[in-house]
Design a protein around this motif. Structure first.
Motif, PDB file in Angstrom:
ATOM      1  N   VAL A  63       0.835  -1.204   0.000  1.00 62.65           N
ATOM      2  CA  VAL A  63       0.000   0.000   0.000  1.00 62.65           C
ATOM      3  C   VAL A  63       0.866   1.249   0.000  1.00 62.65           C
ATOM      4  CG1 VAL A  63      -1.654   1.350   1.349  1.00 62.65           C
ATOM      5  CG2 VAL A  63      -1.999  -1.102   1.061  1.00 62.65           C
ATOM      6  N   LEU A  64       1.928   1.248   0.789  1.00 61.09           N
ATOM      7  CA  LEU A  64       2.844   2.389   0.813  1.00 61.09           C
ATOM      8  C   LEU A  64       3.484   2.612  -0.551  1.00 61.09           C
ATOM      9  CD1 LEU A  64       4.633   1.911   4.262  1.00 61.09           C
ATOM     10  CD2 LEU A  64       2.972   3.684   3.642  1.00 61.09           C
ATOM     11  N   ILE A  65       3.837   1.523  -1.220  1.00 60.17           N
ATOM     12  CA  ILE A  65       4.429   1.636  -2.563  1.00 60.17           C
ATOM     13  C   ILE A  65       3.425   2.236  -3.538  1.00 60.17           C
ATOM     14  CG2 ILE A  65       5.337   0.327  -4.526  1.00 60.17           C
ATOM     15  CD1 ILE A  65       6.493  -1.663  -2.497  1.00 60.17           C
ATOM     16  N   LEU A  66       2.172   1.787  -3.460  1.00 61.70           N
ATOM     17  CA  LEU A  66       1.132   2.312  -4.352  1.00 61.70           C
ATOM     18  C   LEU A  66       0.889   3.796  -4.096  1.00 61.70           C
ATOM     19  CD1 LEU A  66      -1.423  -0.635  -4.272  1.00 61.70           C
ATOM     20  CD2 LEU A  66      -0.053   0.094  -6.221  1.00 61.70           C
ATOM     21  N   ILE A  67       0.875   4.183  -2.820  1.00 62.25           N
ATOM     22  CA  ILE A  67       0.687   5.599  -2.488  1.00 62.25           C
ATOM     23  C   ILE A  67       1.821   6.426  -3.059  1.00 62.25           C
ATOM     24  CG2 ILE A  67       0.630   7.263  -0.595  1.00 62.25           C
ATOM     25  CD1 ILE A  67      -0.706   5.114   1.099  1.00 62.25           C
ATOM     26  N   PHE A  68       3.040   5.918  -2.913  1.00 67.12           N
ATOM     27  CA  PHE A  68       4.210   6.620  -3.447  1.00 67.12           C
ATOM     28  C   PHE A  68       4.092   6.780  -4.968  1.00 67.12           C
ATOM     29  CE2 PHE A  68       8.506   6.399  -5.305  1.00 67.12           C
ATOM     30  CZ  PHE A  68       9.068   7.529  -4.731  1.00 67.12           C
ATOM     31  N   CYS A  69       3.703   5.705  -5.654  1.00 71.38           N
ATOM     32  CA  CYS A  69       3.545   5.765  -7.115  1.00 71.38           C
ATOM     33  C   CYS A  69       2.470   6.776  -7.512  1.00 71.38           C
ATOM     34  CB  CYS A  69       3.193   4.382  -7.661  1.00 71.38           C
ATOM     35  SG  CYS A  69       4.518   3.172  -7.536  1.00 71.38           S
ATOM     36  N   GLU A  70       1.353   6.797  -6.759  1.00 70.92           N
ATOM     37  CA  GLU A  70       0.266   7.731  -7.065  1.00 70.92           C
ATOM     38  C   GLU A  70       0.700   9.176  -6.871  1.00 70.92           C
ATOM     39  OE1 GLU A  70      -3.231   9.638  -7.913  1.00 70.92           O
ATOM     40  OE2 GLU A  70      -2.517   7.642  -8.470  1.00 70.92           O
ATOM     41  N   ILE A  71       1.447   9.440  -5.803  1.00 67.92           N
ATOM     42  CA  ILE A  71       1.925  10.808  -5.551  1.00 67.92           C
ATOM     43  C   ILE A  71       2.882  11.249  -6.651  1.00 67.92           C
ATOM     44  CG2 ILE A  71       3.310  12.241  -3.992  1.00 67.92           C
ATOM     45  CD1 ILE A  71       2.137  10.627  -1.671  1.00 67.92           C
ATOM     46  N   ILE A  72       3.802  10.358  -7.042  1.00 66.52           N
ATOM     47  CA  ILE A  72       4.753  10.680  -8.111  1.00 66.52           C
ATOM     48  C   ILE A  72       4.010  10.936  -9.420  1.00 66.52           C
ATOM     49  CG2 ILE A  72       6.646   9.807  -9.517  1.00 66.52           C
ATOM     50  CD1 ILE A  72       7.488  10.643  -6.730  1.00 66.52           C
ATOM     51  N   ALA A  73       3.039  10.053  -9.736  1.00 68.42           N
ATOM     52  CA  ALA A  73       2.271  10.224 -10.978  1.00 68.42           C
ATOM     53  C   ALA A  73       1.499  11.542 -10.965  1.00 68.42           C
ATOM     54  CB  ALA A  73       1.313   9.048 -11.161  1.00 68.42           C
ATOM     55  N   SER A  74       0.935  11.904  -9.816  1.00 66.80           N
ATOM     56  CA  SER A  74       0.189  13.166  -9.703  1.00 66.80           C
ATOM     57  C   SER A  74       1.098  14.363  -9.920  1.00 66.80           C
ATOM     58  CB  SER A  74      -0.480  13.255  -8.326  1.00 66.80           C
ATOM     59  OG  SER A  74      -1.404  12.218  -8.141  1.00 66.80           O
ATOM     60  N   MET A  75       2.304  14.297  -9.369  1.00 66.50           N
ATOM     61  CA  MET A  75       3.253  15.397  -9.539  1.00 66.50           C
ATOM     62  C   MET A  75       3.672  15.532 -10.990  1.00 66.50           C
ATOM     63  SD  MET A  75       5.589  14.814  -6.113  1.00 66.50           S
ATOM     64  CE  MET A  75       6.742  16.121  -6.552  1.00 66.50           C
ATOM     65  N   MET A  77       1.863  14.611 -13.583  1.00 68.80           N
ATOM     66  CA  MET A  77       0.701  15.114 -14.326  1.00 68.80           C
ATOM     67  C   MET A  77       0.531  16.619 -14.156  1.00 68.80           C
ATOM     68  SD  MET A  77      -2.296  12.204 -14.195  1.00 68.80           S
ATOM     69  CE  MET A  77      -2.187  11.794 -12.462  1.00 68.80           C
ATOM     70  N   MET A  78       0.909  17.147 -12.980  1.00 67.72           N
ATOM     71  CA  MET A  78       0.819  18.589 -12.767  1.00 67.72           C
ATOM     72  C   MET A  78       1.797  19.352 -13.644  1.00 67.72           C
ATOM     73  SD  MET A  78       0.438  18.775  -8.615  1.00 67.72           S
ATOM     74  CE  MET A  78       0.612  20.562  -8.609  1.00 67.72           C
ATOM     75  N   LYS A  79       2.938  18.729 -13.955  1.00 63.74           N
ATOM     76  CA  LYS A  79       3.994  19.396 -14.724  1.00 63.74           C
ATOM     77  C   LYS A  79       3.934  19.089 -16.218  1.00 63.74           C
ATOM     78  CE  LYS A  79       5.979  21.031 -10.978  1.00 63.74           C
ATOM     79  NZ  LYS A  79       6.046  22.493 -10.688  1.00 63.74           N
ATOM     80  N   ASN A  80       3.362  17.938 -16.561  1.00 59.54           N
ATOM     81  CA  ASN A  80       3.402  17.480 -17.951  1.00 59.54           C
ATOM     82  C   ASN A  80       1.995  17.190 -18.458  1.00 59.54           C
ATOM     83  OD1 ASN A  80       3.733  15.849 -20.337  1.00 59.54           O
ATOM     84  ND2 ASN A  80       5.870  15.528 -19.739  1.00 59.54           N
ATOM     85  N   GLY A  81       1.511  18.065 -19.328  1.00 66.91           N
ATOM     86  CA  GLY A  81       0.162  17.921 -19.860  1.00 66.91           C
ATOM     87  C   GLY A  81       0.002  16.674 -20.714  1.00 66.91           C
ATOM     88  N   LYS A  82       1.052  16.291 -21.451  1.00 65.27           N
ATOM     89  CA  LYS A  82       0.969  15.115 -22.312  1.00 65.27           C
ATOM     90  C   LYS A  82       0.822  13.842 -21.471  1.00 65.27           C
ATOM     91  CE  LYS A  82       3.579  17.024 -26.212  1.00 65.27           C
ATOM     92  NZ  LYS A  82       4.788  16.875 -27.064  1.00 65.27           N
ATOM     93  N   PHE A  83       1.562  13.797 -20.370  1.00 68.90           N
ATOM     94  CA  PHE A  83       1.461  12.630 -19.494  1.00 68.90           C
ATOM     95  C   PHE A  83       0.075  12.553 -18.862  1.00 68.90           C
ATOM     96  CE2 PHE A  83       2.028  10.582 -15.304  1.00 68.90           C
ATOM     97  CZ  PHE A  83       2.528   9.355 -15.724  1.00 68.90           C
ATOM     98  N   ARG A  84      -0.450  13.697 -18.453  1.00 68.28           N
ATOM     99  CA  ARG A  84      -1.802  13.727 -17.877  1.00 68.28           C
ATOM    100  C   ARG A  84      -2.829  13.271 -18.906  1.00 68.28           C
ATOM    101  NH1 ARG A  84      -4.980  15.718 -13.918  1.00 68.28           N
ATOM    102  NH2 ARG A  84      -7.039  16.450 -14.536  1.00 68.28           N
ATOM    103  N   LYS A  85      -2.677  13.725 -20.141  1.00 68.72           N
ATOM    104  CA  LYS A  85      -3.614  13.326 -21.186  1.00 68.72           C
ATOM    105  C   LYS A  85      -3.528  11.829 -21.442  1.00 68.72           C
ATOM    106  CE  LYS A  85      -4.919  14.343 -25.971  1.00 68.72           C
ATOM    107  NZ  LYS A  85      -4.608  15.169 -27.171  1.00 68.72           N
ATOM    108  N   LEU A  86      -2.298  11.278 -21.386  1.00 73.34           N
ATOM    109  CA  LEU A  86      -2.101   9.848 -21.605  1.00 73.34           C
ATOM    110  C   LEU A  86      -2.782   9.030 -20.518  1.00 73.34           C
ATOM    111  CD1 LEU A  86      -0.649   7.525 -23.128  1.00 73.34           C
ATOM    112  CD2 LEU A  86       1.292   7.884 -21.589  1.00 73.34           C
TER     113      LEU A  86
END
Length: 225
Positions: A63-75, A77-86
């Motif tokens: 669960v901690l690993i998943l939370i870490f991955c989600e936080i990294i992915a969210s960060m 997505m905030m910086k990269n519009g193409k990644f967020r769109k993907l």
């Protein structure tokens, strides 16, 4: 039995903590990645509950690993519009200038019944009233009615409405709510004066609301007969 209860309580607190870290969205507002993470977390957290011989860390660490991955992915997505769109996709317009875009609906695998149901949930009961309709990335509809069908606001009618701010609950069941008190720009001394003026004690208040202009409403607790 006692060990099972303790493990359950630990995981309960841990999962709440995990969800708090990921944000405060409602289930209906979750992006695809957030929904997937939430479902996986619920499954992983249930494993140590079903099998008490399994170490508690076998549920906590993933669960901690998943939370870490989600936080990294969210960060990212905030910086990269193409990644967020993907990851999240893009909003899709299904009604433009009053015309239903059938190709867009086929792309979304959205039936006419689905469209009408969601329009009714948005308080729109006639397709002819819609000028624009967009399916957002979380699956919800954003609807703009045609000008003649829109409700007039105060500016359209030439009316000036005073800004009283937001009305918030400042006392609930005899307890001050500090965040709400700050939100309406008032302090406890002023609240106490209002209570004294109304000959009410704080402990006897069920709900007290107030806005930034000083308007208030007090509902006292029911007296036990």
């Amino acid at each position: 039995m006692l060990i099972a209860i303790i493990r359950t309580l630990i995981l309960y607190v841990f999962v709440i903590f995990a969800v708090r870290i990921m944000g405060k969205r409602q289930i209906s507002d979750l992006q695809p990645t957030e929904l997937v993470i939430t479902l996986i977390i619920s499954d992983i957290a249930s494993l140590p509950l079903e099998n008490t011989d399994q170490p508690l860390l076998s549920g906590v660490v993933p669960v901690l690993i998943l939370i870490f991955c989600e936080i990294i992915a969210s960060m990212i997505m905030m910086k990269n519009g193409k990644f967020r769109k993907l990851i999240c996709g893009s909003p899709v317009m299904v009604i433009e200038d009053g015309e239903i875009k059938q190709d867009a609906m086929k792309k979304l695998r959205m039936t006419t019944e689905d469209l009408c149901i969601q329009l009714r949930q948005a308080d729109v009961f006639c397709l002819e009233d819609v000028q624009y309709c967009i399916v957002e990335t979380n699956g919800k509809l954003s609807v703009l009615k045609k000008p003649p069908k829109r409700n007039p606001d105060a500016s359209d009618m030439g009316i000036e409405i005073p800004d009283n701010g937001i009305e918030v609950v400042v006392i609930s069941d005899g307890e001050y709510l500090d965040n709400s008190i700050k939100l309406c720009g008032i302090n406890k001394d002023k609240l106490n004066k209002i209570l004294s003026k109304n000959k009410v004690k704080k402990d006897g208040v069920f709900i007290m609301t107030c806005d930034k202009t000083g308007n208030y409403n007090i509902i006292e607790k029911e007296k036990k007969g």
